[in-house]
Design a protein around this motif. Structure first.
Motif, PDB file in Angstrom:
ATOM      1  N   CYS A   1     -11.197  -6.698  10.712  1.00 47.21           N
ATOM      2  CA  CYS A   1     -10.521  -6.107   9.563  1.00 47.21           C
ATOM      3  C   CYS A   1      -9.398  -5.172   9.995  1.00 47.21           C
ATOM      4  CB  CYS A   1     -11.548  -5.345   8.727  1.00 47.21           C
ATOM      5  SG  CYS A   1     -10.886  -4.555   7.250  1.00 47.21           S
ATOM      6  N   TYR A   2      -8.222  -5.319   9.391  1.00 43.21           N
ATOM      7  CA  TYR A   2      -7.119  -4.392   9.635  1.00 43.21           C
ATOM      8  C   TYR A   2      -7.232  -3.227   8.655  1.00 43.21           C
ATOM      9  CZ  TYR A   2      -2.507  -2.460  10.471  1.00 43.21           C
ATOM     10  OH  TYR A   2      -1.466  -1.611  10.801  1.00 43.21           O
ATOM     11  N   VAL A   3      -7.238  -2.005   9.207  1.00 41.28           N
ATOM     12  CA  VAL A   3      -7.368  -0.803   8.384  1.00 41.28           C
ATOM     13  C   VAL A   3      -6.030  -0.084   8.356  1.00 41.28           C
ATOM     14  CG1 VAL A   3      -8.561   1.387   8.071  1.00 41.28           C
ATOM     15  CG2 VAL A   3      -9.818  -0.594   8.958  1.00 41.28           C
ATOM     16  N   GLU A   4      -5.468   0.047   7.167  1.00 44.48           N
ATOM     17  CA  GLU A   4      -4.148   0.664   7.021  1.00 44.48           C
ATOM     18  C   GLU A   4      -4.149   2.151   7.359  1.00 44.48           C
ATOM     19  OE1 GLU A   4      -2.960  -0.217   3.063  1.00 44.48           O
ATOM     20  OE2 GLU A   4      -2.772  -2.387   3.409  1.00 44.48           O
ATOM     21  N   GLU A   5      -5.302   2.789   7.194  1.00 49.57           N
ATOM     22  CA  GLU A   5      -5.396   4.228   7.418  1.00 49.57           C
ATOM     23  C   GLU A   5      -5.059   4.606   8.866  1.00 49.57           C
ATOM     24  OE1 GLU A   5      -8.546   7.761   6.336  1.00 49.57           O
ATOM     25  OE2 GLU A   5      -9.353   5.839   7.007  1.00 49.57           O
ATOM     26  N   ASP A   6      -5.584   3.861   9.822  1.00 48.76           N
ATOM     27  CA  ASP A   6      -5.322   4.183  11.230  1.00 48.76           C
ATOM     28  C   ASP A   6      -4.492   3.109  11.936  1.00 48.76           C
ATOM     29  OD1 ASP A   6      -7.128   2.128  11.499  1.00 48.76           O
ATOM     30  OD2 ASP A   6      -8.655   3.301  12.545  1.00 48.76           O
ATOM     31  N   HIS A   7      -4.060   2.082  11.181  1.00 48.50           N
ATOM     32  CA  HIS A   7      -3.185   1.027  11.709  1.00 48.50           C
ATOM     33  C   HIS A   7      -3.803   0.321  12.914  1.00 48.50           C
ATOM     34  CE1 HIS A   7      -0.360   2.924   9.049  1.00 48.50           C
ATOM     35  NE2 HIS A   7      -0.288   4.018   9.790  1.00 48.50           N
ATOM     36  N   LYS A   8      -5.079   0.023  12.801  1.00 40.05           N
ATOM     37  CA  LYS A   8      -5.775  -0.686  13.873  1.00 40.05           C
ATOM     38  C   LYS A   8      -6.502  -1.905  13.330  1.00 40.05           C
ATOM     39  CE  LYS A   8      -6.717   3.308  16.911  1.00 40.05           C
ATOM     40  NZ  LYS A   8      -6.021   2.808  18.113  1.00 40.05           N
ATOM     41  N   LEU A   9      -6.635  -2.894  14.198  1.00 35.49           N
ATOM     42  CA  LEU A   9      -7.495  -4.027  13.893  1.00 35.49           C
ATOM     43  C   LEU A   9      -8.901  -3.652  14.354  1.00 35.49           C
ATOM     44  CD1 LEU A   9      -7.495  -7.022  12.866  1.00 35.49           C
ATOM     45  CD2 LEU A   9      -7.463  -7.666  15.298  1.00 35.49           C
TER      46      LEU A   9
END
Length: 375
Positions: free
Chosen positions: A144-152
């Motif tokens: 899952c890509y998380v926009e909050e920390d810009h990590k996969l």
């Protein structure tokens, strides 16, 4: 500042010394794929640096497999936009810095195998990477890509389907980066010639045949059954003639079918001017993942005790003995330098006017690469 503004500032303000150019020339050549241990920055910065030096992303030397190319071209505008935003927000120094954790050795070996199936056999994931706004929304079990920390974000254990999602994500991200860099280069209006040229004054078949003896000498692999040799004529002087022809070279790369960033490959490099041997190496995260790991203290001790063994191998294979000077450094996985995970050592010897630069696998006590340079 947006990445596009940053790109323009970088083009107008960066200054690179000749020594750094020389190092980047060699490291780019060593790191045509993402396996190099000395030239590993975030994707965008890597592409920009290569453009600045060579006037080319290097992408021209890499052709997607037809099924993968079709998959990339079928991406919808919204999906492309998502990956472009991921690139904008990727501030990691290493590629793995864009992930929530490193892959384990076992996962890296499996990714290498699945990557070959992805490329050569069109084995793609059934689903898509999930996207959420906050880390609290991630279920901890999906890729899952998380926009909050810009990590996969990767779960603790991944199935083959999830590893294929990981491969698919990185392939699409690289594809979008390539497209953006090419568009930016076109917008800048720069028409610097590509350093990748046609083979001249020799045939590709002759170069492939020439590569067998160095492979046999170092690795016992003069002929690699079932592997695909690719010849690259890499001529930086085509883009920057004022820098001379010292870095013009022919690369003969022996790939596994479908092999890409994780897979082991072998490379033999010849000087384009006189066809002398520059270097021979085994590369790839698959190779790295299969090596024995040492702590800092263990590696520091082995660097000293292995030095006579390295010297003996150089003398046995290439006739160099009684070096004038020597320096060395322990090598860690480029994704997390400084960790107690040393697997290789780099030794650099000078013999008169000749430099011999080698990589040594600490566990197997074998040479992984040998390069020859004139001072």
């Amino acid at each position: 500042m947006s990445r596009r503004d940053f790109n323009k500032d970088l083009f107008s303000n960066i200054e690179i010394t000749q020594d750094i150019k020389n190092e980047i020339y060699e490291n780019c050549r060593r790191g045509q794929r993402t396996s190099d241990l000395r030239f590993r920055y975030s994707g965008v910065i890597t592409a920009l640096i290569v453009i600045l030096i060579f006037g080319c992303t290097g992408a021209g030397s890499y052709a997607y497999y037809r099924s993968v190319q079709s998959r990339m071209e079928a991406m919808q505008p919204e999906e492309i936009k998502e990956y472009a935003l991921d690139l904008d927000n990727d501030t990691s120094v290493t590629i793995d810095g864009a992930y929530s954790r490193r892959l384990t050795d076992e996962e890296s070996l499996r990714v290498a195998e699945l990557e070959r199936k992805y490329n050569a056999e069109g084995e793609f994931p059934e689903g898509e990477v999930k996207r959420v706004a906050t880390l609290a929304e991630w279920d901890g079990e999906s890729v899952c890509y998380v926009e909050e920390d810009h990590k996969l974000h990767l779960p603790d254990k991944m199935t083959d389907e999830q590893l294929l999602l990981f491969i698919d994500y990185q392939t699409k991200k690289d594809y979008v980066m390539k497209q953006e860099v090419e568009e930016m280069w076109e917008e800048e209006g720069v028409d610097t010639p590509s350093p990748y040229v046609d083979v001249e004054n020799i045939t590709e078949a002759e170069l492939i045949e020439m590569s067998r003896e160095p492979l046999e000498k170092l690795f016992g692999k003069g002929t690699i059954e079932g592997w695909e040799p690719v010849v690259q004529a890499f001529k930086p002087s085509a883009a920057y003639p004022e820098d001379g022809t010292d870095h013009d070279m022919y690369n003969v790369i022996w790939n596994q079918a479908g092999g890409s960033s994780y897979s082991t490959d072998y490379i033999v490099v010849f000087n384009m001017n006189d066809l002398s041997l520059i270097g021979v190496a085994v590369r790839g995260k698959e190779h790295w993942a299969g090596l024995k790991s040492f702590t800092d203290a263990e590696a520091a001790a082995k660097v000293e005790t292995d030095l006579p063994k390295v010297c003996a191998e150089i003398e046995r294979l290439y006739g160099y003995k009684n070096y004038d000077s020597e320096r060395h450094e322990v090598y860690y996985d480029y994704t997390d330098p400084g960790e107690n995970d040393a697997r290789q050592t780099r030794y650099v010897f000078t013999f008169g006017n000749k430099t011999v630069d080698v990589m040594w696998d600490l566990g197997d006590e074998k040479l992984a690469s040998v390069e020859f340079f004139d001072e």
